[in-house]
Enzyme design. Structure first.
Site, PDB file in Angstrom:
ATOM      1  N   ASP A 130      45.278  33.367  48.804  1.00 28.41           N
ATOM      2  CA  ASP A 130      45.424  33.372  50.319  1.00 28.41           C
ATOM      3  C   ASP A 130      43.935  33.317  51.059  1.00 28.41           C
ATOM      4  O   ASP A 130      43.812  32.734  52.532  1.00 28.41           O
ATOM      5  CB  ASP A 130      46.399  34.145  51.579  1.00 28.41           C
ATOM      6  N   TYR A 174      34.358  34.529  47.272  1.00 31.19           N
ATOM      7  CA  TYR A 174      35.699  34.807  46.994  1.00 31.19           C
ATOM      8  C   TYR A 174      36.779  33.750  47.371  1.00 31.19           C
ATOM      9  O   TYR A 174      37.153  33.151  45.772  1.00 31.19           O
ATOM     10  CB  TYR A 174      35.951  35.702  46.931  1.00 31.19           C
ATOM     11  N   TRP A 192      47.465  39.781  47.855  1.00 30.13           N
ATOM     12  CA  TRP A 192      48.275  41.129  48.871  1.00 30.13           C
ATOM     13  C   TRP A 192      48.996  41.634  46.801  1.00 30.13           C
ATOM     14  O   TRP A 192      49.369  42.505  47.455  1.00 30.13           O
ATOM     15  CB  TRP A 192      48.818  41.631  49.320  1.00 30.13           C
ATOM     16  N   ALA A 231      40.088  36.321  36.744  1.00 27.31           N
ATOM     17  CA  ALA A 231      39.499  35.395  37.905  1.00 27.31           C
ATOM     18  C   ALA A 231      38.531  37.130  38.228  1.00 27.31           C
ATOM     19  O   ALA A 231      38.141  38.067  37.579  1.00 27.31           O
ATOM     20  CB  ALA A 231      40.388  35.610  38.499  1.00 27.31           C
TER      21      ALA A 231
HETATM   22  N1  LIG Z   1      44.604  41.261  42.960  1.00 27.79           N
HETATM   23  C1  LIG Z   1      44.932  40.922  44.195  1.00 27.79           C
HETATM   24  O1  LIG Z   1      45.614  41.318  44.672  1.00 27.79           O
HETATM   25  C2  LIG Z   1      45.130  39.203  44.451  1.00 27.79           C
HETATM   26  C3  LIG Z   1      45.833  38.708  45.758  1.00 27.79           C
HETATM   27  C4  LIG Z   1      45.186  36.904  45.978  1.00 27.79           C
HETATM   28  C5  LIG Z   1      45.285  36.586  44.193  1.00 27.79           C
HETATM   29  N2  LIG Z   1      44.533  36.878  43.186  1.00 27.79           N
HETATM   30  C6  LIG Z   1      44.826  35.976  41.843  1.00 27.79           C
HETATM   31  O2  LIG Z   1      45.654  36.741  41.063  1.00 27.79           O
HETATM   32  C7  LIG Z   1      45.492  36.339  39.793  1.00 27.79           C
HETATM   33  C8  LIG Z   1      45.219  37.818  39.230  1.00 27.79           C
HETATM   34  O3  LIG Z   1      44.648  38.788  39.513  1.00 27.79           O
HETATM   35  P1  LIG Z   1      45.302  39.922  38.841  1.00 27.79           P
HETATM   36  O4  LIG Z   1      44.831  41.214  40.455  1.00 27.79           O
HETATM   37  O5  LIG Z   1      46.123  40.530  37.720  1.00 27.79           O
HETATM   38  O6  LIG Z   1      44.023  40.081  38.262  1.00 27.79           O
HETATM   39  P2  LIG Z   1      42.692  41.942  37.533  1.00 27.79           P
HETATM   40  O7  LIG Z   1      44.164  42.219  37.501  1.00 27.79           O
HETATM   41  O8  LIG Z   1      41.702  41.824  38.127  1.00 27.79           O
HETATM   42  O9  LIG Z   1      42.388  41.263  36.244  1.00 27.79           O
HETATM   43  C9  LIG Z   1      41.937  39.511  35.814  1.00 27.79           C
HETATM   44  C10 LIG Z   1      41.900  39.912  34.210  1.00 27.79           C
HETATM   45  O10 LIG Z   1      40.644  38.382  34.019  1.00 27.79           O
HETATM   46  C11 LIG Z   1      39.985  38.863  32.959  1.00 27.79           C
HETATM   47  N3  LIG Z   1      38.855  38.622  33.408  1.00 27.79           N
HETATM   48  C12 LIG Z   1      37.670  38.570  34.337  1.00 27.79           C
HETATM   49  N4  LIG Z   1      36.524  37.180  33.700  1.00 27.79           N
HETATM   50  C13 LIG Z   1      36.634  37.121  32.515  1.00 27.79           C
HETATM   51  C14 LIG Z   1      36.506  35.980  31.656  1.00 27.79           C
HETATM   52  N5  LIG Z   1      35.362  35.353  32.006  1.00 27.79           N
HETATM   53  N6  LIG Z   1      37.152  35.505  30.747  1.00 27.79           N
HETATM   54  C15 LIG Z   1      38.493  36.483  30.681  1.00 27.79           C
HETATM   55  N7  LIG Z   1      38.955  37.211  31.161  1.00 27.79           N
HETATM   56  C16 LIG Z   1      38.247  37.855  31.814  1.00 27.79           C
HETATM   57  C17 LIG Z   1      39.311  40.580  33.384  1.00 27.79           C
HETATM   58  O11 LIG Z   1      38.619  41.508  32.338  1.00 27.79           O
HETATM   59  P3  LIG Z   1      37.956  42.968  32.884  1.00 27.79           P
HETATM   60  O12 LIG Z   1      38.985  43.548  34.033  1.00 27.79           O
HETATM   61  O13 LIG Z   1      37.277  42.982  31.315  1.00 27.79           O
HETATM   62  O14 LIG Z   1      36.874  42.077  34.317  1.00 27.79           O
HETATM   63  C18 LIG Z   1      41.684  41.229  33.624  1.00 27.79           C
HETATM   64  O15 LIG Z   1      41.160  41.318  32.976  1.00 27.79           O
HETATM   65  C19 LIG Z   1      44.335  35.746  39.810  1.00 27.79           C
HETATM   66  O16 LIG Z   1      43.142  34.487  39.697  1.00 27.79           O
HETATM   67  C20 LIG Z   1      43.421  36.660  41.469  1.00 27.79           C
HETATM   68  O17 LIG Z   1      42.246  35.817  41.897  1.00 27.79           O
HETATM   69  C21 LIG Z   1      44.370  38.105  43.172  1.00 27.79           C
END
Ligand SMILES: NC(=O)c1ccc[n+]([C@@H]2O[C@H](COP(=O)([O-])OP(=O)(O)OC[C@H]3O[C@@H](n4cnc5c(N)ncnc54)[C@H](OP(=O)(O)O)[C@@H]3O)[C@@H](O)[C@H]2O)c1
Length: 276
Positions: free
Chosen positions: A102, A125, A150, A60
């Site tokens: 959320d 977003y 979060w 993402a």
């Molecule tokens: N973090 C939060 O607080 C939160 C809250 C609510 C929902 N979410 C959702 O939960 C999910 C997991 O979040 P997370 O915190 O684990 O995310 P994260 O740590 O930011 O990891 C996202 C991964 O996706 C990779 N990525 C980006 N663009 C890509 C592409 N085009 N093709 C393949 N991979 C790609 C990123 O690589 P790079 O780092 O190299 O860009 C990163 O390794 C996401 O869907 C997010 O929207 C997160």
């Protein structure tokens, strides 16, 4: 069973990799360098060559403020990426897991939000993630969509930022008028694995139980770590950000309650284990 994880280097991707490694599944781990989810041809070629049974999209564009100006990439990664994966999964009879947020809500409620509540995202977003949900469901009936919030785990997150800031600050101002549910990737990964095992398709809210503000969350983090940095409550207006944050985005895991059972812990239990 063969499981393809995209965005495997991210917080959730790492935790899923860990939990699935203890199970009898074959893992295909990819991140943007090996499989760019925005590239339709690459996605189809990869999926048809490796033929996973389930695709779990952990990739993402999660930089909420940056999405406000990096609009095309936000839509490419958060909306078109899930569409590509969902359609490719459908073409070989595989299932798709999409993670949402959320931020699909406007934050103007005062009761925990269920899967039946109307969405109204206020940021690029949030809009792009909501489109990701819709396109995932549109292109493959065998979908699991989980909205979380979060999130913290192995990677960059709020908890690590606060711990780092405490090393160089005696006092920290933290927002006390945004309410949510801090959620550990450990709990989220457990739910994903359970839903897939049970083939319990659909849309699910998946956050740790209970709620707090960022200020209250920080107080608890510092208490558990024995950190003396003073935490001072402040308002959102004191910390203007490019992307509007929801004031209240507490989710109720209602579909889990009604089906599989809600196995997610309280946010206090989860953060205690994380910091230990
Ligand atoms: N973090 C939060 O607080 C939160 C809250 C609510 C929902 N979410 C959702 O939960 C999910 C997991 O979040 P997370 O915190 O684990 O995310 P994260 O740590 O930011 O990891 C996202 C991964 O996706 C990779 N990525 C980006 N663009 C890509 C592409 N085009 N093709 C393949 N991979 C790609 C990123 O690589 P790079 O780092 O190299 O860009 C990163 O390794 C996401 O869907 C997010 O929207 C997160």
């Amino acid at each position: 069973m063969k499981v393809l994880i995209t965005g495997a280097n991210g917080q959730l991707g790492r935790e899923l990799t860990k939990q699935y490694s203890e199970k009898n599944v074959e893992l295909l781990l990819t991140d943007v360098a090996d499989l760019d989810i925005t590239n339709v041809k690459q996605v189809y070629d990869y999926v048809h060559h490796h033929r996973p049974d389930v695709i779990i999209n952990c990739a993402a564009h999660t930089a909420v403020d940056k999405c406000e100006t990096d609009v095309d990439n936000a839509y490419k990664i958060n909306a078109m990426g899930p569409k590509n994966l969902s359609a490719a999964a459908y073409s070989i009879g595989a299932e798709i897991v999409q993670i949402s947020t959320d931020y699909v809500f406007d934050g103007e409620d005062s009761e925990p939000l269920t899967e039946f509540c109307a969405t109204n995202p206020q940021t690029v977003y949030g809009v792009s993630k909501l489109q990701g949900e819709k396109l995932t469901a549109q292109f493959n009936p065998k979908y699991y969509i989980l909205r979380t919030a979060w999130l913290y785990g192995d990677g960059n997150n709020f908890v690590k930022t606060m711990l780092k800031l405490s090393e160089t600050n005696n006092t920290l101002k933290v927002v006390n008028d945004q309410h949510g549910s801090p959620t550990s990737t450990v709990d989220l990964a457990r739910v994903i694995i359970k839903l897939v095992e049970e083939k319990n398709y659909g849309l699910f809210h998946a956050t740790c139980k209970g709620q707090c503000t960022w200020y209250e969350f920080t107080k608890e983090i510092f208490r558990l770590k024995g950190i003396n940095t003073e935490v001072v409550p402040c308002t959102t207006e004191e910390f203007p950000r490019p992307a509007k944050r929801p004031k209240y985005s507490v989710l109720r895991n209602y579909m889990l309650e009604l089906t599989t059972g809600d196995i997610m812990r309280t946010w206090q239990e989860a953060i205690e284990e994380y910091l230990r």
